[in-house]
Motif scaffolding. Sequence first.
Motif, PDB file in Angstrom:
ATOM      1  N   PHE A  26       0.836  -1.198   0.000  1.00 25.18           N
ATOM      2  CA  PHE A  26       0.000   0.000   0.000  1.00 25.18           C
ATOM      3  C   PHE A  26       0.873   1.251   0.000  1.00 25.18           C
ATOM      4  O   PHE A  26       1.941   1.276   0.609  1.00 25.18           O
ATOM      5  CB  PHE A  26      -0.921   0.014   1.221  1.00 25.18           C
ATOM      6  CG  PHE A  26      -1.748  -1.232   1.346  1.00 25.18           C
ATOM      7  CD1 PHE A  26      -2.932  -1.366   0.649  1.00 25.18           C
ATOM      8  CD2 PHE A  26      -1.330  -2.280   2.159  1.00 25.18           C
ATOM      9  CE1 PHE A  26      -3.692  -2.523   0.754  1.00 25.18           C
ATOM     10  CE2 PHE A  26      -2.081  -3.440   2.279  1.00 25.18           C
ATOM     11  CZ  PHE A  26      -3.264  -3.564   1.567  1.00 25.18           C
ATOM     12  N   SER A  27       0.392   2.296  -0.675  1.00 25.07           N
ATOM     13  CA  SER A  27       1.181   3.526  -0.753  1.00 25.07           C
ATOM     14  C   SER A  27       0.262   4.730  -0.931  1.00 25.07           C
ATOM     15  O   SER A  27      -0.801   4.635  -1.551  1.00 25.07           O
ATOM     16  CB  SER A  27       2.158   3.435  -1.938  1.00 25.07           C
ATOM     17  OG  SER A  27       2.864   4.641  -2.105  1.00 25.07           O
ATOM     18  N   ASN A  28       0.695   5.855  -0.402  1.00 25.11           N
ATOM     19  CA  ASN A  28       0.072   7.149  -0.672  1.00 25.11           C
ATOM     20  C   ASN A  28       0.946   7.819  -1.718  1.00 25.11           C
ATOM     21  O   ASN A  28       2.055   8.260  -1.432  1.00 25.11           O
ATOM     22  CB  ASN A  28       0.008   7.988   0.611  1.00 25.11           C
ATOM     23  CG  ASN A  28      -0.473   9.416   0.355  1.00 25.11           C
ATOM     24  OD1 ASN A  28      -0.718   9.812  -0.780  1.00 25.11           O
ATOM     25  ND2 ASN A  28      -0.584  10.188   1.416  1.00 25.11           N
ATOM     26  N   ASN A  29       0.459   7.879  -2.937  1.00 24.78           N
ATOM     27  CA  ASN A  29       1.263   8.393  -4.053  1.00 24.78           C
ATOM     28  C   ASN A  29       1.030   9.879  -4.326  1.00 24.78           C
ATOM     29  O   ASN A  29       1.365  10.382  -5.394  1.00 24.78           O
ATOM     30  CB  ASN A  29       1.005   7.581  -5.325  1.00 24.78           C
ATOM     31  CG  ASN A  29      -0.433   7.694  -5.812  1.00 24.78           C
ATOM     32  OD1 ASN A  29      -1.319   8.098  -5.063  1.00 24.78           O
ATOM     33  ND2 ASN A  29      -0.679   7.332  -7.061  1.00 24.78           N
ATOM     34  N   GLY A  76      -8.615   4.908   2.714  1.00 24.51           N
ATOM     35  CA  GLY A  76      -7.574   3.992   2.287  1.00 24.51           C
ATOM     36  C   GLY A  76      -7.355   2.857   3.274  1.00 24.51           C
ATOM     37  O   GLY A  76      -8.279   2.369   3.931  1.00 24.51           O
ATOM     38  N   ARG A  77      -6.123   2.437   3.385  1.00 29.44           N
ATOM     39  CA  ARG A  77      -5.772   1.300   4.227  1.00 29.44           C
ATOM     40  C   ARG A  77      -6.113   1.529   5.696  1.00 29.44           C
ATOM     41  O   ARG A  77      -6.382   0.569   6.429  1.00 29.44           O
ATOM     42  CB  ARG A  77      -4.270   1.007   4.070  1.00 29.44           C
ATOM     43  CG  ARG A  77      -3.760  -0.178   4.885  1.00 29.44           C
ATOM     44  CD  ARG A  77      -4.409  -1.473   4.469  1.00 29.44           C
ATOM     45  NE  ARG A  77      -3.845  -2.615   5.194  1.00 29.44           N
ATOM     46  CZ  ARG A  77      -4.388  -3.825   5.213  1.00 29.44           C
ATOM     47  NH1 ARG A  77      -5.511  -4.062   4.542  1.00 29.44           N
ATOM     48  NH2 ARG A  77      -3.804  -4.803   5.880  1.00 29.44           N
ATOM     49  N   GLU A  78      -6.136   2.784   6.135  1.00 26.52           N
ATOM     50  CA  GLU A  78      -6.461   3.073   7.532  1.00 26.52           C
ATOM     51  C   GLU A  78      -7.838   2.531   7.901  1.00 26.52           C
ATOM     52  O   GLU A  78      -8.073   2.134   9.059  1.00 26.52           O
ATOM     53  CB  GLU A  78      -6.414   4.575   7.812  1.00 26.52           C
ATOM     54  CG  GLU A  78      -6.646   4.910   9.279  1.00 26.52           C
ATOM     55  CD  GLU A  78      -6.896   6.404   9.527  1.00 26.52           C
ATOM     56  OE1 GLU A  78      -6.757   6.832  10.683  1.00 26.52           O
ATOM     57  OE2 GLU A  78      -7.235   7.119   8.561  1.00 26.52           O
ATOM     58  N   LYS A 124      -3.446   5.667   2.015  1.00 29.43           N
ATOM     59  CA  LYS A 124      -2.655   4.655   1.312  1.00 29.43           C
ATOM     60  C   LYS A 124      -3.594   3.646   0.652  1.00 29.43           C
ATOM     61  O   LYS A 124      -4.545   3.167   1.275  1.00 29.43           O
ATOM     62  CB  LYS A 124      -1.710   3.933   2.275  1.00 29.43           C
ATOM     63  CG  LYS A 124      -0.624   4.820   2.847  1.00 29.43           C
ATOM     64  CD  LYS A 124       0.307   4.021   3.757  1.00 29.43           C
ATOM     65  CE  LYS A 124       1.418   4.913   4.318  1.00 29.43           C
ATOM     66  NZ  LYS A 124       2.349   4.144   5.200  1.00 29.43           N
ATOM     67  N   PHE A 125      -3.314   3.330  -0.608  1.00 26.01           N
ATOM     68  CA  PHE A 125      -4.112   2.363  -1.346  1.00 26.01           C
ATOM     69  C   PHE A 125      -3.204   1.302  -1.953  1.00 26.01           C
ATOM     70  O   PHE A 125      -2.000   1.506  -2.106  1.00 26.01           O
ATOM     71  CB  PHE A 125      -4.909   3.072  -2.454  1.00 26.01           C
ATOM     72  CG  PHE A 125      -5.965   3.999  -1.922  1.00 26.01           C
ATOM     73  CD1 PHE A 125      -7.241   3.536  -1.665  1.00 26.01           C
ATOM     74  CD2 PHE A 125      -5.668   5.328  -1.657  1.00 26.01           C
ATOM     75  CE1 PHE A 125      -8.216   4.387  -1.156  1.00 26.01           C
ATOM     76  CE2 PHE A 125      -6.633   6.191  -1.150  1.00 26.01           C
ATOM     77  CZ  PHE A 125      -7.912   5.721  -0.897  1.00 26.01           C
ATOM     78  N   LYS A 126      -3.809   0.188  -2.290  1.00 19.30           N
ATOM     79  CA  LYS A 126      -3.030  -0.905  -2.860  1.00 19.30           C
ATOM     80  C   LYS A 126      -2.362  -0.453  -4.154  1.00 19.30           C
ATOM     81  O   LYS A 126      -2.962   0.235  -4.988  1.00 19.30           O
ATOM     82  CB  LYS A 126      -3.923  -2.123  -3.124  1.00 19.30           C
ATOM     83  CG  LYS A 126      -3.141  -3.343  -3.581  1.00 19.30           C
ATOM     84  CD  LYS A 126      -4.028  -4.555  -3.730  1.00 19.30           C
ATOM     85  CE  LYS A 126      -3.210  -5.726  -4.263  1.00 19.30           C
ATOM     86  NZ  LYS A 126      -4.044  -6.914  -4.505  1.00 19.30           N
ATOM     87  N   ILE A 161       2.449  10.700   2.822  1.00 21.44           N
ATOM     88  CA  ILE A 161       2.904  10.474   1.462  1.00 21.44           C
ATOM     89  C   ILE A 161       4.119   9.548   1.430  1.00 21.44           C
ATOM     90  O   ILE A 161       4.958   9.563   2.336  1.00 21.44           O
ATOM     91  CB  ILE A 161       3.234  11.812   0.756  1.00 21.44           C
ATOM     92  CG1 ILE A 161       3.416  11.589  -0.760  1.00 21.44           C
ATOM     93  CG2 ILE A 161       4.457  12.476   1.369  1.00 21.44           C
ATOM     94  CD1 ILE A 161       3.493  12.876  -1.555  1.00 21.44           C
ATOM     95  N   ASP A 162       4.198   8.723   0.422  1.00 22.57           N
ATOM     96  CA  ASP A 162       5.316   7.796   0.276  1.00 22.57           C
ATOM     97  C   ASP A 162       6.629   8.575   0.156  1.00 22.57           C
ATOM     98  O   ASP A 162       6.718   9.537  -0.607  1.00 22.57           O
ATOM     99  CB  ASP A 162       5.104   6.945  -0.996  1.00 22.57           C
ATOM    100  CG  ASP A 162       6.046   5.760  -1.077  1.00 22.57           C
ATOM    101  OD1 ASP A 162       7.271   5.976  -1.104  1.00 22.57           O
ATOM    102  OD2 ASP A 162       5.556   4.619  -1.122  1.00 22.57           O
TER     103      ASP A 162
END
Length: 303
Positions: free
Chosen positions: A192-195, A206-208, A219-221, A260-261
């Motif tokens: 997972f990442s926040n782009n 998102g993932r949270e 963050k998403f896959k 953010i990543d």
Amino acid sequence: MTFEGVRLGRHLFFDERLSGDNSQSCNSCHLQENNFAEPFSFSTGIDGVGGDVNAMILSNIAWQRFFFWNGRVESLEEQVKDPILNPIEMHTNFADVIEKLEQDPKYLELFERANGSEEITEDKIAHALAQYVRTLVSGNSKFDQYVVGSYIFSPSEQVGFDIFNNEQGDCFHCHGAATSGYQMGAFGFLQFSNNGLDSIHQVGEGREGVSGIPADRGKFKIPSLRNVEYSFPYMHDGRFQTLAQVVEFYNTGGHPSPTIDPNMKAAGVGRNWSVTEKQGLIDFMKTFSDISFLEDTAFTSPW
């Protein structure tokens, strides 16, 4: 996996009886020509209700350990059940689905051959669907041919390859061949990442929403780039319609935010790629296209 299990799953995947009003199948939102996704930002269920995330691709999903954009389930057998039960998608229940399938002698034969019994259950339906989906393997793109030494990049593709795989682009951190097991997306510990799509995220976004960890907000896959040329629109909310728009977004650097990543090093600043470099990135990403997969009749409707 068995041949008969895959055969049963293929029939189920294309069967509209898996929806509440017999109007939608899994294939309705996962089209082969679109890398088993669909060319719309959001899907519309049987009741006319739109979703709020883009339908994810199904190719090479056999190597995934988390499913959906927020990773809310961890097995393909559970993943295939979700759209059937979801009230804004196929909106039904397995008791009704089973009752309909039991009226079809064809299914009694298919379940008998796959399981040794005509009995139809929720788990047997899910197991068969998962078996079929695991056969959706794409691995004959120009990039794959390059890896084994049977294809040479064009000058523009080579420009894109170089930017993609060095610090000028930083794409390889999330989509590189080595880091992703040649899946060009989520793999192993990198999921997972926040782009940098947005600077502000809602609590639970998102993932949270699954982990409950604030550091996972936004963050998403990480999606695979295999056949990305055909899996438009892009991002979890389908906000970009073209690869050119995606490249231009990354060229701007993205939007800074607390989660953010760290590999989005140009957030708020920009990459300043030239027209030639941006076209090179697009051309390189098109080398992930596998036309033989998108046209393979082994994956088409058996009905």
